[in-house]
Design an enzyme around this catalytic site. Structure first.
Site, PDB file in Angstrom:
ATOM      1  N   SER A  77      11.614 -30.047  14.729  1.00 30.62           N
ATOM      2  CA  SER A  77      10.852 -28.787  14.820  1.00 30.62           C
ATOM      3  C   SER A  77      10.448 -28.207  13.472  1.00 30.62           C
ATOM      4  O   SER A  77       9.576 -27.335  13.426  1.00 30.62           O
ATOM      5  CB  SER A  77      11.690 -27.728  15.539  1.00 30.62           C
ATOM      6  OG  SER A  77      11.269 -27.612  16.859  1.00 30.62           O
ATOM      7  N   LYS A  80       6.886 -28.100  12.630  1.00 31.74           N
ATOM      8  CA  LYS A  80       5.960 -27.093  13.196  1.00 31.74           C
ATOM      9  C   LYS A  80       5.477 -26.108  12.135  1.00 31.74           C
ATOM     10  O   LYS A  80       4.377 -25.577  12.222  1.00 31.74           O
ATOM     11  CB  LYS A  80       6.657 -26.330  14.330  1.00 31.74           C
ATOM     12  CG  LYS A  80       6.991 -27.214  15.544  1.00 31.74           C
ATOM     13  CD  LYS A  80       7.926 -26.494  16.500  1.00 31.74           C
ATOM     14  CE  LYS A  80       8.284 -27.364  17.688  1.00 31.74           C
ATOM     15  NZ  LYS A  80       9.307 -26.746  18.551  1.00 31.74           N
ATOM     16  N   TYR A 204       2.231 -35.018  18.398  1.00 27.45           N
ATOM     17  CA  TYR A 204       3.398 -34.122  18.340  1.00 27.45           C
ATOM     18  C   TYR A 204       4.703 -34.926  18.197  1.00 27.45           C
ATOM     19  O   TYR A 204       5.548 -34.614  17.366  1.00 27.45           O
ATOM     20  CB  TYR A 204       3.418 -33.239  19.598  1.00 27.45           C
ATOM     21  CG  TYR A 204       4.634 -32.360  19.676  1.00 27.45           C
ATOM     22  CD1 TYR A 204       4.757 -31.225  18.865  1.00 27.45           C
ATOM     23  CD2 TYR A 204       5.686 -32.667  20.536  1.00 27.45           C
ATOM     24  CE1 TYR A 204       5.895 -30.433  18.918  1.00 27.45           C
ATOM     25  CE2 TYR A 204       6.821 -31.874  20.596  1.00 27.45           C
ATOM     26  CZ  TYR A 204       6.921 -30.767  19.791  1.00 27.45           C
ATOM     27  OH  TYR A 204       8.048 -29.978  19.840  1.00 27.45           O
ATOM     28  N   TYR A 256      15.037 -20.628  16.558  1.00 28.82           N
ATOM     29  CA  TYR A 256      15.094 -20.628  18.024  1.00 28.82           C
ATOM     30  C   TYR A 256      15.412 -19.213  18.535  1.00 28.82           C
ATOM     31  O   TYR A 256      15.023 -18.238  17.901  1.00 28.82           O
ATOM     32  CB  TYR A 256      16.118 -21.660  18.526  1.00 28.82           C
ATOM     33  CG  TYR A 256      15.815 -23.068  18.071  1.00 28.82           C
ATOM     34  CD1 TYR A 256      14.654 -23.705  18.476  1.00 28.82           C
ATOM     35  CD2 TYR A 256      16.679 -23.759  17.241  1.00 28.82           C
ATOM     36  CE1 TYR A 256      14.378 -25.010  18.066  1.00 28.82           C
ATOM     37  CE2 TYR A 256      16.402 -25.062  16.835  1.00 28.82           C
ATOM     38  CZ  TYR A 256      15.251 -25.672  17.248  1.00 28.82           C
ATOM     39  OH  TYR A 256      14.969 -26.946  16.844  1.00 28.82           O
ATOM     40  N   VAL A 274      16.250 -29.897  15.876  1.00 26.10           N
ATOM     41  CA  VAL A 274      17.373 -30.374  16.688  1.00 26.10           C
ATOM     42  C   VAL A 274      18.111 -31.576  16.103  1.00 26.10           C
ATOM     43  O   VAL A 274      19.153 -31.952  16.622  1.00 26.10           O
ATOM     44  CB  VAL A 274      16.955 -30.710  18.144  1.00 26.10           C
ATOM     45  CG1 VAL A 274      16.631 -29.467  18.923  1.00 26.10           C
ATOM     46  CG2 VAL A 274      15.848 -31.719  18.172  1.00 26.10           C
TER      47      VAL A 274
HETATM   48  N1  GLU Z   1      10.918 -33.171  19.236  1.00 22.85           N
HETATM   49  C1  GLU Z   1      11.496 -32.027  19.698  1.00 22.85           C
HETATM   50  C2  GLU Z   1      10.988 -31.538  21.026  1.00 22.85           C
HETATM   51  O1  GLU Z   1       9.942 -31.001  21.166  1.00 22.85           O
HETATM   52  C3  GLU Z   1      11.508 -30.938  18.672  1.00 22.85           C
HETATM   53  C4  GLU Z   1      12.651 -30.148  19.025  1.00 22.85           C
HETATM   54  C5  GLU Z   1      13.208 -29.286  17.953  1.00 22.85           C
HETATM   55  O2  GLU Z   1      13.576 -29.753  16.876  1.00 22.85           O
HETATM   56  O3  GLU Z   1      13.289 -28.097  18.266  1.00 22.85           O
HETATM   57  O4  GLU Z   1      11.658 -31.697  21.982  1.00 22.85           O
END
Ligand code: GLU
Length: 331
Positions: A77, A80, A204, A256, A274
């Site tokens: 994430s 992002k 993504y 988060y 994550v």
């Molecule tokens: N690849 C992950 C997903 O979208 C990213 C999750 C994350 O690191 O929050 O499930």
């Protein structure tokens, strides 16, 4: 390790800083027993729960690293933040903000419910999956590699090398992507996506599978701490307005559904992923005092054992301690 000789006062304190960080990594390592390594992407489960490492790189060139620093992991994430930056650089800030909001959700990163229940006109923010997938759909390019090139180029400019994808993580994520597909289909129905759904999801999953280290995270954080300018060369890599906007989103939505607590108790912009990585940013401070990294720094943390929100338990404790002791909070 001193990468420049810009600040002699900090250089003379360097051993003290190193010992200090070493002691606290040792102290907080016991918390790696708590929580769990992410398992919803099967390959992530292979990470060693007991790893904990930190890298701090100052705008003055001072680097302190401690613990498990050499472990490569996928950016997840944290990507992002940088796809948001690239999209703003390609399309302009107002275009992006017209289509993705900047509000924290207080809900899980991969929640679909809030899109439907609250009848929003755009995804809540670029860091929940709905917003991130929408942002990825806006990246220029007709293939996933074309879409990812500017992101990898940005990393190359900052890090001095072009990071590669971890193909195993990419495959693992692609094969187990039911929820992200569900989010994608819902975004498609709402007409938020600007690229084909398959292309968007492929991009993504690839962006999440970029492999980096905590030193890389600290370097990326340092450039953001410096409002997008590389302190070593003076070159503007990210426009100032975009870097500042990204940092404000990190502060409000980066951790988060524990973002409020992190802002209150740690008080610096950060984004976690994550796989257990966190990038955190201490901007320069115009204060009196003998605190290290007065000129600002980037911090990279790795600790794959996560709490229920998806944040590294030991990593957050370590960051909270150091931020408090060194008065890094922006407040
Ligand atoms: N690849 C992950 C997903 O979208 C990213 C999750 C994350 O690191 O929050 O499930």
């Amino acid at each position: 390790m001193v990468q420049g000789a810009a600040n002699q006062n900090i250089n003379s304190n360097e051993q003290w800083l190193q010992n200090y960080v070493d002691d606290w990594v040792k102290f907080y390592r016991k918390h790696t027993k708590e929580g769990e390594v992410a398992s919803y992407i099967p390959i992530l489960q292979e990470a060693n729960q007991h790893h904990l490492g930190i890298s701090i790189i100052g705008n003055n060139g001072v680097t302190i690293e401690s613990g498990d620093v050499g472990i490569p992991f996928t950016i997840q994430s944290i990507s992002k933040v940088f796809t948001f930056i690239v999209a703003c650089m390609q399309r302009g800030v107002s275009y992006i903000l017209d289509r993705v909001d900047v509000e924290p959700t207080g809900e899980a990163f991969n929640s679909i419910m809030h899109l439907e229940m609250r009848q929003v006109k755009k995804p809540f923010n670029p860091f929940v999956n709905a917003g991130a997938i929408t942002i990825t759909s806006m990246l220029n390019g007709k293939t996933s590699n074309e879409k990812l090139n500017p992101l990898l180029h940005l990393f190359e400019q900052i890090l001095g090398y072009r990071p590669s994808l971890n193909e195993e993580v990419y495959e693992s994520e692609r094969k187990t992507s039911i929820r992200n597909r569900a989010i994608g289909y819902y975004l498609l129905e709402l007409e938020y996506l600007e690229s084909d759904l398959e292309l968007t999801l492929e991009t993504y999953f690839k962006q999440c599978s970029i492999e980096i280290s905590i030193n890389d995270l600290a370097t990326l954080g340092m450039v953001l701490a410096n409002d997008g300018e590389d302190p070593k060369t003076g070159l503007e890599i990210i426009p100032r307005q975009v870097a500042r906007l990204a940092k404000s989103l990190m502060l409000t939505c980066g951790m988060y559904n524990a973002s409020g607590k992190f802002a209150a108790y740690v008080g610096i912009p950060a984004k976690s992923g994550v796989s257990g990585g966190i990038v955190a940013i201490a901007p320069p401070r115009f204060r009196e005092g003998d605190f290290p990294f007065l000129e600002g720094c980037g911090i990279g943390v790795y600790g794959p054992a996560l709490d229920k929100q998806g944040n590294s338990i030991a990593g957050i404790r370590l960051l909270r301690h150091i931020a408090k002791q060194w008065d890094l909070s922006i407040f």
